[in-house]
Design a protein around this motif. Structure first.
Motif, PDB file in Angstrom:
ATOM      1  N   SER A  94       0.825  -1.215   0.000  1.00  0.00           N
ATOM      2  CA  SER A  94       0.000   0.000   0.000  1.00  0.00           C
ATOM      3  C   SER A  94       0.855   1.259   0.000  1.00  0.00           C
ATOM      4  O   SER A  94       0.556   2.238  -0.699  1.00  0.00           O
ATOM      5  CB  SER A  94      -0.927  -0.010   1.220  1.00  0.00           C
ATOM      6  N   ALA A  95       1.949   1.245   0.772  1.00  0.00           N
ATOM      7  CA  ALA A  95       2.835   2.414   0.823  1.00  0.00           C
ATOM      8  C   ALA A  95       3.471   2.663  -0.532  1.00  0.00           C
ATOM      9  O   ALA A  95       3.592   3.822  -0.980  1.00  0.00           O
ATOM     10  CB  ALA A  95       3.900   2.213   1.891  1.00  0.00           C
ATOM     11  N   ALA A 107       2.858  17.893  -3.098  1.00  0.00           N
ATOM     12  CA  ALA A 107       2.854  18.635  -1.834  1.00  0.00           C
ATOM     13  C   ALA A 107       1.892  18.014  -0.829  1.00  0.00           C
ATOM     14  O   ALA A 107       2.250  17.743   0.325  1.00  0.00           O
ATOM     15  CB  ALA A 107       2.492  20.094  -2.092  1.00  0.00           C
ATOM     16  N   ALA A 108       0.653  17.760  -1.252  1.00  0.00           N
ATOM     17  CA  ALA A 108      -0.336  17.174  -0.351  1.00  0.00           C
ATOM     18  C   ALA A 108       0.017  15.743  -0.002  1.00  0.00           C
ATOM     19  O   ALA A 108      -0.135  15.300   1.140  1.00  0.00           O
ATOM     20  CB  ALA A 108      -1.721  17.237  -0.990  1.00  0.00           C
ATOM     21  N   SER A 109       0.521  14.994  -0.975  1.00  0.00           N
ATOM     22  CA  SER A 109       0.852  13.586  -0.749  1.00  0.00           C
ATOM     23  C   SER A 109       2.013  13.440   0.224  1.00  0.00           C
ATOM     24  O   SER A 109       2.091  12.457   0.962  1.00  0.00           O
ATOM     25  CB  SER A 109       1.185  12.915  -2.076  1.00  0.00           C
ATOM     26  N   SER A 110       2.926  14.384   0.236  1.00  0.00           N
ATOM     27  CA  SER A 110       4.086  14.301   1.119  1.00  0.00           C
ATOM     28  C   SER A 110       3.664  14.371   2.573  1.00  0.00           C
ATOM     29  O   SER A 110       4.114  13.585   3.414  1.00  0.00           O
ATOM     30  CB  SER A 110       5.073  15.422   0.803  1.00  0.00           C
ATOM     31  N   VAL A 111       2.770  15.301   2.881  1.00  0.00           N
ATOM     32  CA  VAL A 111       2.313  15.461   4.267  1.00  0.00           C
ATOM     33  C   VAL A 111       1.585  14.203   4.726  1.00  0.00           C
ATOM     34  O   VAL A 111       1.862  13.655   5.792  1.00  0.00           O
ATOM     35  CB  VAL A 111       1.397  16.699   4.386  1.00  0.00           C
ATOM     36  N   ALA A 112       0.634  13.758   3.904  1.00  0.00           N
ATOM     37  CA  ALA A 112      -0.130  12.562   4.264  1.00  0.00           C
ATOM     38  C   ALA A 112       0.761  11.326   4.266  1.00  0.00           C
ATOM     39  O   ALA A 112       0.631  10.453   5.128  1.00  0.00           O
ATOM     40  CB  ALA A 112      -1.284  12.377   3.281  1.00  0.00           C
ATOM     41  N   ARG A 114       4.002  11.027   4.899  1.00  0.00           N
ATOM     42  CA  ARG A 114       4.885  10.953   6.072  1.00  0.00           C
ATOM     43  C   ARG A 114       4.124  10.396   7.274  1.00  0.00           C
ATOM     44  O   ARG A 114       4.597   9.497   7.974  1.00  0.00           O
ATOM     45  CB  ARG A 114       5.460  12.328   6.402  1.00  0.00           C
ATOM     46  N   ALA A 115       2.929  10.939   7.506  1.00  0.00           N
ATOM     47  CA  ALA A 115       2.134  10.503   8.660  1.00  0.00           C
ATOM     48  C   ALA A 115       1.709   9.046   8.521  1.00  0.00           C
ATOM     49  O   ALA A 115       1.790   8.265   9.471  1.00  0.00           O
ATOM     50  CB  ALA A 115       0.911  11.401   8.816  1.00  0.00           C
ATOM     51  N   PHE A 426      10.526   9.779   7.035  1.00  0.00           N
ATOM     52  CA  PHE A 426      11.499  10.824   7.355  1.00  0.00           C
ATOM     53  C   PHE A 426      12.106  11.499   6.134  1.00  0.00           C
ATOM     54  O   PHE A 426      12.828  12.488   6.270  1.00  0.00           O
ATOM     55  CB  PHE A 426      12.630  10.241   8.216  1.00  0.00           C
ATOM     56  N   GLY A 427      11.824  10.972   4.925  1.00  0.00           N
ATOM     57  CA  GLY A 427      12.461  11.510   3.741  1.00  0.00           C
ATOM     58  C   GLY A 427      11.566  12.295   2.799  1.00  0.00           C
ATOM     59  O   GLY A 427      12.059  13.073   1.976  1.00  0.00           O
ATOM     60  N   LEU A 428      10.253  12.117   2.891  1.00  0.00           N
ATOM     61  CA  LEU A 428       9.358  12.863   2.001  1.00  0.00           C
ATOM     62  C   LEU A 428       9.501  14.366   2.257  1.00  0.00           C
ATOM     63  O   LEU A 428       9.693  14.793   3.397  1.00  0.00           O
ATOM     64  CB  LEU A 428       7.907  12.429   2.219  1.00  0.00           C
ATOM     65  N   PRO A 429       9.402  15.201   1.226  1.00  0.00           N
ATOM     66  CA  PRO A 429       9.627  16.638   1.388  1.00  0.00           C
ATOM     67  C   PRO A 429       8.609  17.290   2.321  1.00  0.00           C
ATOM     68  O   PRO A 429       7.438  16.892   2.351  1.00  0.00           O
ATOM     69  CB  PRO A 429       9.497  17.185  -0.036  1.00  0.00           C
ATOM     70  N   THR A 430       9.088  18.247   3.075  1.00  0.00           N
ATOM     71  CA  THR A 430       8.214  18.948   4.020  1.00  0.00           C
ATOM     72  C   THR A 430       7.859  20.349   3.535  1.00  0.00           C
ATOM     73  O   THR A 430       7.042  21.027   4.143  1.00  0.00           O
ATOM     74  CB  THR A 430       8.899  19.064   5.395  1.00  0.00           C
ATOM     75  N   THR A 431       8.501  20.795   2.463  1.00  0.00           N
ATOM     76  CA  THR A 431       8.210  22.113   1.907  1.00  0.00           C
ATOM     77  C   THR A 431       7.908  21.977   0.426  1.00  0.00           C
ATOM     78  O   THR A 431       8.250  20.978  -0.204  1.00  0.00           O
ATOM     79  CB  THR A 431       9.401  23.068   2.094  1.00  0.00           C
TER      80      THR A 431
END
Length: 534
Positions: A94-95, A107-112, A114-115, A426-431
């Motif tokens: 799934s990941a 951008a949206a996918s990175s935030v979701a 990571r969590a 820990f590696g997906l972009p945060t900005t």
């Protein structure tokens, strides 16, 4: 009164008659016991020639009962292990799918992402700590020790009794990211304008740093214009590689130069700088450079120098940091308290620093400075070969057959899935900036391959299949043993059990014979010469 001598007390005939009556009485008692107990005899001696067969059958039934108990417990463990590992497979698959689908909205996918990945990582730890009847499933032959350390200790480390810190996954990632990024956060590459129209990019002069950390120049850049020419000198173990980029003439708007950089995990990243009209591109741009006014090639070179510096820094904080995260995660999840080639545990690689704080290579961690996430059995048959996990636990299903049901949380395929989830978390972009997409793609390139081991050849799914086959074999063995048990029990019943109808018939016969014998004996005992004559 005269008594007939043959029937007098103490005569042979009298004694013989008493013996026969006693025998009949014993037969009556035996048959009565058989009616009440249902057994042919209260002792094995009473079974005659069938006692050996009865003893053998009892031993067989006792063994089959033991096998049945072991099979039942093993089936419970195996089915729970299959469920837990299937959950790990599902999370990894799934990941991976989430990563690929997220390219449409980075951008949206990175935030979701990571969590979700961090939650999946913690869930995986819980699944690998599954137990049945107090016995842990994924510790190999060690079923009494919790195989996976506590989640908080794994992620954030723990404090030793002397106050020193034992590093967890987060700290190891931070160390690796810092070591690869370098003090200037530029991947140890130096960008400088060495002449009015010449730009130089050089790898670090420190051989140890260059061999282990940061960027490596991949070769000569490509350019869409002859106005920009490049010269590439490959590095060696004792000499740094370098690039010279010369602005020989003024490029046209839209002309571009593309530079590719290697990382020490074998992946690469590229960026393209496009020429823009004078004054239309900021000096800090990582995607374009402004042309000098009035054909000023020196100004163009200066702007290109600034753009290269920004682009390399962006690549260092993006794709290179992702590579560092993947590397540190892979190192961390090799750690084991026990076992290993020397039998003293497996110590993950950590960044080694010299006295001035410069990273110079890797060292083996110690149990005092690093959390070793796996605490179960981890036996090696060769320096790089674990013993098969399936054989670490087994259950005897017959006198000559056993079935392996073991599993380990530290099997390489499981390590890869955990490292892949950690790389996402820990590696997906945060900005969100011009390099966010490249960073996201780097996560796909590094984490994707690790997550693919959930379902790929030699992956976690293979272990699930192995355990499922073991469960099926246990079920088949149980069916076979039950059939054998039924046959043996029937044989034993034929020897030990007394058929009610037959015993009742015999009992009535003995009763009639005994009653008749008593009557005749009583009559004979009263027989006298007078009675006989009369």
């Amino acid at each position: 009164m005269t008594t007939i001598t043959p029937f007098a007390a103490g005569s042979y005939l009298t004694n013989r008659t008493a013996s026969n009556l006693s025998t009949l009485k014993n037969q009556l008692n035996d048959l009565s016991n058989q009616i009440s107990s249902g057994l042919a005899s209260q002792t094995y001696g009473g079974l005659g020639s069938g006692r050996s067969a009865a003893l053998g059958a009892q031993a067989t039934l006792s063994a089959l009962a033991g096998y049945a108990s072991g099979i039942t417990a093993a089936q419970t463990r195996t089915n729970l292990a299959v469920t837990s590992l299937t959950q790990v497979v599902t999370m990894g698959t799934s990941a991976g799918a989430t990563l690929n689908n997220g390219l449409q909205s980075v951008a949206a996918s990175s935030v979701a992402g990571r969590a979700t990945a961090l939650g999946d990582l913690q869930t995986a730890f819980d699944a690998l700590n599954q137990s049945a009847a107090g016995n842990y499933l994924f510790g190999g032959s060690d079923a009494t020790t919790q195989p996976v350390a506590d989640t908080n200790a794994i992620l954030n480390g723990v404090t030793n009794s002397d106050g020193s810190m034992k590093a967890g996954l987060t700290q190891m990632i931070a160390e690796q990211v810092g070591a690869d990024g370098g003090p200037g956060k530029d991947g140890w590459l130096t960008v400088s304008q060495t002449a009015p129209t010449q730009i130089s990019i050089a790898e670090p002069g420190n051989d140890a740093v260059r061999a282990n950390f940061g960027f490596i120049l991949a070769g000569k850049p490509s350019s869409t214009t002859s106005a920009i020419q490049s010269t590439y000198t490959a590095g060696t173990a004792t000499s740094a590689g370098s690039l010279q980029v010369n602005v020989n003439a003024q490029p046209a708007v839209g002309d571009s130069i593309t530079l590719t950089l290697k990382m020490h995990d074998g992946t690469t990243t590229s960026f393209t700088l496009t020429a823009a009209a004078s004054g239309s591109s900021p000096a800090s741009s990582a995607t374009s450079f402004a042309l000098g006014t009035n054909g000023d090639t020196a100004a163009t070179a200066s702007n290109l120098n600034a753009a290269l510096t920004s682009a390399i820094a962006a690549a260092a904080s993006g794709p290179l940091a992702v590579s560092s995260t993947a590397t540190a995660s892979s190192h961390f999840f090799t750690g084991s308290v026990k076992g290993g080639p020397a039998g003293t545990g497996v110590m993950p690689d950590r960044v080694q620093f010299d006295g001035s704080g410069t990273p110079i290579g890797y060292r083996s961690a110690t149990p005092q400075d690093t959390v070793l996430w796996y605490q179960g059995e981890n036996t090696y048959s060769a320096p790089t070969t674990q013993t098969p996990a399936i054989n670490t636990q087994s259950v005897q299903v017959s006198g000559s057959s056993s079935i392996g049901t073991g599993a380990r949380a530290i099997d390489p395929a499981v390590q890869n899935v955990l490292a892949g989830l950690a790389t996402m978390a820990f590696g997906l972009p945060t900005t969100s900036n011009a390099t966010t997409r490249a960073t996201y793609q780097a996560v796909i390139d590094t984490a994707g391959g690790r997550l693919a081991s959930a379902n790929g050849s030699g992956g976690v799914q293979d272990t699930v299949t192995q355990l499922s086959i073991a469960s099926a074999r246990l079920s088949n063995a149980s069916t076979t043993n039950k059939a054998t048990q039924s046959t043996v029990q029937n044989t034993l019943d034929g020897i030990e059990q007394a058929p009610t109808e037959e015993v009742v018939a015999k009992l009535l016969d003995v009763q009639n014979r005994l009653q008749a014998s008593y009557q005749i004996t009583s009559t004979l005992s009263k027989l006298s010469l007078v009675n006989y004559i009369s």
